[in-house]
Scaffold this active site. Structure first.
Site, PDB file in Angstrom:
ATOM      1  N   TYR A  51       0.691  -1.177  -0.170  1.00  0.00           N
ATOM      2  CA  TYR A  51      -0.036   0.007  -0.156  1.00  0.00           C
ATOM      3  C   TYR A  51       0.663   1.314  -0.002  1.00  0.00           C
ATOM      4  O   TYR A  51       1.879   1.345   0.862  1.00  0.00           O
ATOM      5  CB  TYR A  51      -0.836  -0.042   1.367  1.00  0.00           C
ATOM      6  CG  TYR A  51      -2.164  -0.293   0.830  1.00  0.00           C
ATOM      7  CD1 TYR A  51      -3.050   0.388   0.072  1.00  0.00           C
ATOM      8  CD2 TYR A  51      -3.053  -1.259   1.400  1.00  0.00           C
ATOM      9  CE1 TYR A  51      -4.248   0.284  -0.482  1.00  0.00           C
ATOM     10  CE2 TYR A  51      -4.349  -1.586   1.073  1.00  0.00           C
ATOM     11  CZ  TYR A  51      -5.090  -0.812   0.155  1.00  0.00           C
ATOM     12  OH  TYR A  51      -6.147  -0.995  -0.107  1.00  0.00           O
ATOM     13  N   GLU A  53      -0.504   4.947  -0.595  1.00  0.00           N
ATOM     14  CA  GLU A  53      -1.311   6.000  -0.710  1.00  0.00           C
ATOM     15  C   GLU A  53      -0.424   7.316  -0.772  1.00  0.00           C
ATOM     16  O   GLU A  53       0.166   7.498   0.423  1.00  0.00           O
ATOM     17  CB  GLU A  53      -2.589   6.038   0.165  1.00  0.00           C
ATOM     18  CG  GLU A  53      -3.577   4.862  -0.231  1.00  0.00           C
ATOM     19  CD  GLU A  53      -4.650   4.984   0.497  1.00  0.00           C
ATOM     20  OE1 GLU A  53      -5.065   5.738   1.495  1.00  0.00           O
ATOM     21  OE2 GLU A  53      -5.598   4.040   0.516  1.00  0.00           O
ATOM     22  N   ASP A 196      -5.565  13.506 -25.415  1.00  0.00           N
ATOM     23  CA  ASP A 196      -5.581  12.154 -24.985  1.00  0.00           C
ATOM     24  C   ASP A 196      -4.907  11.230 -26.272  1.00  0.00           C
ATOM     25  O   ASP A 196      -5.510  11.242 -27.223  1.00  0.00           O
ATOM     26  CB  ASP A 196      -7.131  11.587 -24.903  1.00  0.00           C
ATOM     27  CG  ASP A 196      -7.031   9.934 -24.676  1.00  0.00           C
ATOM     28  OD1 ASP A 196      -6.129   9.289 -24.826  1.00  0.00           O
ATOM     29  OD2 ASP A 196      -8.309   9.664 -24.369  1.00  0.00           O
ATOM     30  N   THR A 222      -3.001   5.937 -22.385  1.00  0.00           N
ATOM     31  CA  THR A 222      -2.811   4.592 -21.545  1.00  0.00           C
ATOM     32  C   THR A 222      -1.483   3.973 -21.755  1.00  0.00           C
ATOM     33  O   THR A 222      -0.630   4.815 -22.671  1.00  0.00           O
ATOM     34  CB  THR A 222      -3.822   3.698 -22.478  1.00  0.00           C
ATOM     35  OG1 THR A 222      -3.662   3.592 -23.845  1.00  0.00           O
ATOM     36  CG2 THR A 222      -5.230   3.755 -21.990  1.00  0.00           C
ATOM     37  N   LYS A 225      -1.126   0.358 -25.131  1.00  0.00           N
ATOM     38  CA  LYS A 225      -1.439   0.327 -26.721  1.00  0.00           C
ATOM     39  C   LYS A 225      -0.152   0.555 -27.515  1.00  0.00           C
ATOM     40  O   LYS A 225       0.477  -0.494 -27.558  1.00  0.00           O
ATOM     41  CB  LYS A 225      -2.664   1.277 -27.087  1.00  0.00           C
ATOM     42  CG  LYS A 225      -3.987   1.308 -26.450  1.00  0.00           C
ATOM     43  CD  LYS A 225      -5.083   2.117 -26.665  1.00  0.00           C
ATOM     44  CE  LYS A 225      -6.388   2.055 -25.963  1.00  0.00           C
ATOM     45  NZ  LYS A 225      -6.404   2.882 -24.944  1.00  0.00           N
ATOM     46  N   ARG A 231      -1.213  -2.599 -18.806  1.00  0.00           N
ATOM     47  CA  ARG A 231      -2.470  -1.947 -18.986  1.00  0.00           C
ATOM     48  C   ARG A 231      -2.664  -0.928 -17.723  1.00  0.00           C
ATOM     49  O   ARG A 231      -2.375  -1.299 -16.573  1.00  0.00           O
ATOM     50  CB  ARG A 231      -3.508  -3.006 -18.648  1.00  0.00           C
ATOM     51  CG  ARG A 231      -5.201  -2.619 -18.897  1.00  0.00           C
ATOM     52  CD  ARG A 231      -5.787  -3.719 -19.158  1.00  0.00           C
ATOM     53  NE  ARG A 231      -5.475  -4.418 -20.330  1.00  0.00           N
ATOM     54  CZ  ARG A 231      -5.955  -4.167 -21.625  1.00  0.00           C
ATOM     55  NH1 ARG A 231      -6.899  -3.064 -21.752  1.00  0.00           N
ATOM     56  NH2 ARG A 231      -5.502  -4.705 -22.792  1.00  0.00           N
TER      57      ARG A 231
END
Ligand code: DSN
Length: 415
Positions: A51, A53, A196, A222, A225, A231
């Site tokens: 974790y 954060e 984008d 992303t 691609k 991903r």
């Protein structure tokens, strides 16, 4: 011995089945690619247990000293790659990256102007079914009768709408996007320009497509691609104030603990993108898409916009009796995986459509070049000229198997 095989044979078997599917079909979905074994290994690493954060060196948990170094490397690499100053590498996906950008720069009901989904845009660019179209007032531009973005028309719409933010970038647009022109339009109406670049990022970082920098105020992408990483999503900017807002929008705005194993894999992907060989790959991606376009066009198929400048082509069946769905199914039975897609002037439903989108990035990663793409274009034409003929599907499927067997993606299991 595989831990997975030992502990969960059911999922192991499906991993094996999926590997076979990916290995012996021709993957031509324009938004897909094959991540390297190193990227996949990082995704499966112990970073998944942590974790973290917050952001590097500013966390809400102890024990982040290793994660901090790793996430900082991912940030530094992606900034070098795109030639920008600030990056957030935590978005879990492109959609969440885009949601983060909107949350950082807009208030609910502000106006945004994006490319129409049915003309090549993306759901998150204001489509009414997406939170981008529900939270903000969305307006759209599209393409002209030549299948290209009509920048004069975009400017006219922007003047009328007066959006607070203009989104450029697309999911199914085969031509170069002129970020400079978009910025001129954004400046005329006092809007933020948000690019984008999810589809074209791998070309941008190889100088095979105009860069969104210095034109866009903020850029998202992303990583899976044309960039060929894991991903996930990223957000980039040169503006310190915007970067602070973006960081707060992603965490604690819309996400919790970052997927540090995926961030490690993003770092590995960026390392691969920074290598000199990446330019050769990106060049070949474009050459391969052009081969598809030239051959299919010579064989009488209607290629939207008459060709391609990037990694994809859109074939229109507006003048044919069969639909995009029929074509997707026929090619699928023949071992060629594509997706049905709406085309400009669409007259069928989005579930049926009048086109297919075909991409070259994934097969180029397998090492396929001019000769293979020439063969593949001929096979696509053969199937499309014989819709409904199962004998042809079977014959092509065998040929596809023979070709793919020569270009094995993963020579050892990566799961
Ligand atoms: N669905 C992706 C694509 O195929 O382009 C974009 O999110």
């Amino acid at each position: 011995m595989s831990f997975l095989k030992q502990n969960d044979p059911e999922i192991y078997k499906l991993c094996e089945e999926e590997l076979q599917r990916q290995s012996y079909n021709l993957e031509m979905i324009a938004s897909e690619n094959f991540a390297s074994p190193a990227v996949i290994e990082a995704m499966g690493s112990v970073f998944t247990n942590k974790y973290a954060e917050g952001y590097p060196y500013k966390r809400y948990y102890g024990g982040c000293e290793v994660v901090d170094k790793m996430e900082q490397i991912a940030i530094d690499r992606v900034c070098k790659l795109f030639g920008c100053k600030y990056a957030n590498v935590q978005p879990n996906s492109g959609s969440q990256a885009n949601q983060g950008v909107y949350q950082a720069l807009l208030q609910p009901y502000d106006k945004i102007l994006g490319m129409d989904l049915s003309q090549g845009g993306h759901l998150t660019h204001g489509a009414k079914v997406s939170s981008s179209g529900k939270t903000y007032q969305s307006f759209f531009y599209g393409v002209g009768s030549d299948g290209r973005i009509d920048y004069d028309r975009v400017r006219d719409i922007a003047k009328i709408v007066q959006p607070k933010l203009i989104v450029c970038g697309a999911s199914a647009y085969p031509r170069e996007i002129d970020f400079k022109k978009f910025r001129e339009i954004a400046d005329k109406v006092g809007a933020y320009l948000f690019a984008d670049v999810a589809h074209i990022a791998g070309l941008v970082v190889a100088n095979e497509h105009q860069s969104p920098f210095p034109h866009a105020h903020v850029v998202s992408s992303t990583t899976h691609k044309t960039l060929r990483g894991p991903r996930g999503g990223i957000i980039l900017t040169n503006d310190e104030e915007i970067s602070k807002k973006i960081n707060s929008a992603i965490f604690p705005g819309i996400q919790g603990g970052p997927l540090e194993n995926i961030i490690a894999a993003k770092a590995v992907g960026f390392y691969e993108n920074l290598k000199p060989e990446w330019k050769t790959y990106a060049k070949q991606v474009k050459i391969n898409a052009k081969i598809l376009s030239d051959i299919l066009s010579k064989k009488g198929f209607d290629i939207v916009s008459g060709g391609t400048d990037n990694h994809l082509i859109l074939i229109s069946f507006l003048n044919k009796e069969f639909s995009g769905k029929d074509a997707e199914n026929a090619l699928g039975f023949s071992g060629i995986t594509v997706n049905k897609n709406t085309v400009p002037g669409e007259n069928r439903s989005p579930f049926v459509t009048s086109g297919v989108r075909v991409g070259s990035a994934a097969l180029t990663s397998r090492g396929m070049k001019d000769a293979e793409f020439t063969f593949i274009a001929e096979k696509i034409a053969e199937v499309l000229n014989n819709i409904g003929n199962e004998k042809v599907y079977e014959k092509v499927k065998k040929e596809v198997y023979e070709l793919s067997s020569k270009f094995i993606i993963y020579d050892r299991p990566t799961y």
